[in-house]
Each structure stands twice: as structure tokens, then as C-alpha cells.
Design a protein around this motif. Sequence first.
Motif, PDB file in Angstrom:
ATOM      1  N   GLU A 185       0.512  -1.570   0.134  1.00 24.99           N
ATOM      2  CA  GLU A 185       0.164  -0.003  -0.049  1.00 24.99           C
ATOM      3  C   GLU A 185       0.712   1.281  -0.007  1.00 24.99           C
ATOM      4  OE1 GLU A 185      -2.827   0.048   2.994  1.00 24.99           O
ATOM      5  OE2 GLU A 185      -4.032  -2.137   2.355  1.00 24.99           O
ATOM      6  N   LEU A 186       0.535   2.187  -1.150  1.00 23.95           N
ATOM      7  CA  LEU A 186       1.933   3.233  -1.179  1.00 23.95           C
ATOM      8  C   LEU A 186       0.330   4.567  -0.303  1.00 23.95           C
ATOM      9  CD1 LEU A 186       3.765   2.989  -4.437  1.00 23.95           C
ATOM     10  CD2 LEU A 186       3.894   1.843  -1.770  1.00 23.95           C
ATOM     11  N   ARG A 187       0.651   4.789   0.416  1.00 24.95           N
ATOM     12  CA  ARG A 187      -0.432   6.499   0.889  1.00 24.95           C
ATOM     13  C   ARG A 187      -0.137   7.539   0.295  1.00 24.95           C
ATOM     14  NH1 ARG A 187      -0.095   2.016   4.909  1.00 24.95           N
ATOM     15  NH2 ARG A 187       1.804   2.783   4.939  1.00 24.95           N
ATOM     16  N   PRO A 188      -0.971   8.337   0.605  1.00 24.73           N
ATOM     17  CA  PRO A 188      -0.343   9.634   0.127  1.00 24.73           C
ATOM     18  C   PRO A 188       1.277  11.210   0.894  1.00 24.73           C
ATOM     19  CG  PRO A 188      -2.488  10.012  -0.142  1.00 24.73           C
ATOM     20  CD  PRO A 188      -2.127   8.430   0.559  1.00 24.73           C
ATOM     21  N   GLY A 189       1.949  11.451   0.022  1.00 22.56           N
ATOM     22  CA  GLY A 189       2.991  12.095   1.383  1.00 22.56           C
ATOM     23  C   GLY A 189       4.379  10.903   1.011  1.00 22.56           C
ATOM     24  N   GLU A 190       3.791   9.610   0.830  1.00 21.27           N
ATOM     25  CA  GLU A 190       5.316   8.631   1.042  1.00 21.27           C
ATOM     26  C   GLU A 190       6.134   8.533  -0.089  1.00 21.27           C
ATOM     27  OE1 GLU A 190       4.020   5.194   3.650  1.00 21.27           O
ATOM     28  OE2 GLU A 190       3.307   5.099   1.706  1.00 21.27           O
ATOM     29  N   LEU A 191       6.965   8.900   0.471  1.00 28.51           N
ATOM     30  CA  LEU A 191       8.653   8.607  -0.430  1.00 28.51           C
ATOM     31  C   LEU A 191       9.403   7.403   0.325  1.00 28.51           C
ATOM     32  CD1 LEU A 191       9.667  12.197   0.074  1.00 28.51           C
ATOM     33  CD2 LEU A 191       8.267  11.634  -2.066  1.00 28.51           C
ATOM     34  N   VAL A 192       8.787   6.161  -1.009  1.00 30.54           N
ATOM     35  CA  VAL A 192       9.538   5.378  -0.849  1.00 30.54           C
ATOM     36  C   VAL A 192       9.914   4.596  -2.018  1.00 30.54           C
ATOM     37  CG1 VAL A 192       8.549   3.151  -0.828  1.00 30.54           C
ATOM     38  CG2 VAL A 192       6.995   4.204  -0.035  1.00 30.54           C
ATOM     39  N   GLY A 193      11.651   3.886  -1.186  1.00 32.75           N
ATOM     40  CA  GLY A 193      12.261   3.546  -1.510  1.00 32.75           C
ATOM     41  C   GLY A 193      12.257   1.974  -1.989  1.00 32.75           C
ATOM     42  N   LEU A 194      12.241   1.814  -3.106  1.00 32.25           N
ATOM     43  CA  LEU A 194      12.627   0.341  -3.280  1.00 32.25           C
ATOM     44  C   LEU A 194      13.733  -0.466  -3.652  1.00 32.25           C
ATOM     45  CD1 LEU A 194      10.561  -2.047  -4.044  1.00 32.25           C
ATOM     46  CD2 LEU A 194      10.145  -1.490  -6.427  1.00 32.25           C
ATOM     47  N   PHE A 195      13.732  -1.598  -2.697  1.00 29.65           N
ATOM     48  CA  PHE A 195      15.365  -1.868  -2.769  1.00 29.65           C
ATOM     49  C   PHE A 195      15.401  -3.211  -3.392  1.00 29.65           C
ATOM     50  CE2 PHE A 195      15.516   1.734  -0.201  1.00 29.65           C
ATOM     51  CZ  PHE A 195      16.634   2.381  -1.052  1.00 29.65           C
TER      52      PHE A 195
END
Length: 244
Positions: A23-33
Motif C-alpha cells: 500500500e502506498l499512501r499519499p505523501g510517502e516517499l518510498v525506496g524500492l530496493f
Amino acid sequence: MLKLESVSKSYGRRQALDRVDLELRPGELVGLFGENGAGKTTLMKCILGYLDHRGSITLDGAPVTRKNIGRLSFATSEHSFFPTLPAEAHREFYRLHFPHFREKRFERLMDFFELPRSRELRRFSTGQQNQFEVILALCQGADYILMDEPFAGNDIFNREDFYKVLLGILEPGETVLLSTHLLEEVENFISRAVLLRSGKIVGDMPMMELEESGRSLMDFVKEAYQYRPDRVSRALSDLAPEEE
Ligand SMILES: Nc1ncnc2c1ncn2[C@@H]1O[C@H](COP(=O)(O)OP(=O)(O)OP(=O)(O)O)[C@@H](O)[C@H]1O
């Protein structure tokens, strides 16, 4: 919210994604590694609807279709711009086709990277092409911005400054999913780290929690991957020429 439920993808017999929930929520800065071949690009291409897959992917409860695909943007080192058009023609095209196109941001980022506006994109260097690809993804007016190793081949000065600029320009509702192998560079930029291994999510950690535990992003990745420091020495001893 962008929600993935039990998303699986196979290329023939090779399973590239295996029941991914995310789940990606508004405003998140997600690194995918994840290591080479872990499934990062495949995950992004499934979200964008470029690849058939099993499971469900929804944007605020609705499947991703032509109606809402404009809420997603994508920067890829495979590049998606028109090579024979100059930057300024792209600006016009985006202004016409994307109602939320961020023109002021476009101009600022063009100046930041010092990119020429009237030169055809095919005459840009690879690094400049990457920069322009990222500019388009950031200026389309999307809520969810996916970036797949956007700066492969760019020099370190531009990359580090860019992440600082990005933190300054992103608005609270904009969400970024960024895949990269350069952990240290994005450690202070991202708010959450997600780890893929052989198509499965093997780690998902808010950076705040990681900091509080006194661990670095690299520590976290090594733990989740059960990193074996003896791997290199073992490989070298296995590969060393046999003594006569
Ligand atoms: N078009 C394709 N046909 C067959 N197999 C593919 C294809 N694209 C990817 N794969 C396989 O799917 C798996 C996941 O690949 P993917 O490109 O998603 O990984 P990645 O995490 O983005 O890797 P990298 O960090 O090297 O870019 C790998 O085993 C890869 O060999």
C-alpha cells in the motif's frame, strides 16, 4: 491510496513477482530496493498496466484504466520521451494533454539541470536524457510518481543535489516510488524502505523506525537479505586457478 493485493507475474516459467501486497499512501516517499532481477521494474510495469498480472491493483479503490492512468507517471532509464522533439515541444504536448501539468516546476527543473530547451532530445547526453525523463515524470501532475533507477549513468553531484531539490518541491499529497541500488544517496530522502527479493516483499520499514533503532538503511537491507559477508571470499577461493 495505491493498493496492490496478491500481485503475481510470471514470464513463462520464471516467476518475477510472487503474491505482492503493498500500500502506498499519499505523501510517502518510498525506496524500492532489491538485487538485480528481484522484480522492481516488473512491479512498476504491473502498476502502470504495461504487463498482464494476477491479483489486484487499485487507485483509491478503482482499477487503473485510461480514466485514472494520468494520476500515475513513470520515469525509466528506457526513456519515454519523443527523441526527435526538443524540450519545449514536450512542454507544449504535456500542457495540452495533462490538465495538471506543472509548468513552473518544469521551468525550475530545466534551469536546475541547465538543460537546453530547443535542442532535440536525441542530441542530449544519456545523463541529460535521464534528467529530462525525470522532469517530465515530476511535472505531469501525477499523484503517484514512479521512478525506476532514474539516474543510472548520471554523475554524483547532480544526483545528490537533485534529491535535495526534490524534497523542497514535492507537495504533501505527492507520492514517490523510487527504485535504486544507491542506498546511501536516498537514505535521507525516503520515508520508507521496501525490499524485494525473488519477487517477494522481504522487508518494509518506515525510515523513522529504522533511525530510532540506530540502524542504517544498509544494515536493514543486509539483515533482510541475510547478507553473507563471506560470499566474496568463498567465490574467489572457488574461482582461483587450481595449483599445479
Ligand atoms: N521480458 C522479460 N522476459 C523474461 N523474463 C524477464 C523479462 N523481464 C524481466 N524478466 C525476469 O524477471 C525477473 C525480474 O526482473 P526485473 O527486471 O523486474 O528485476 P529488477 O529488480 O528490476 O532488476 P534490476 O535491478 O537488474 O533492474 C528477473 O528474473 C528477470 O530475468
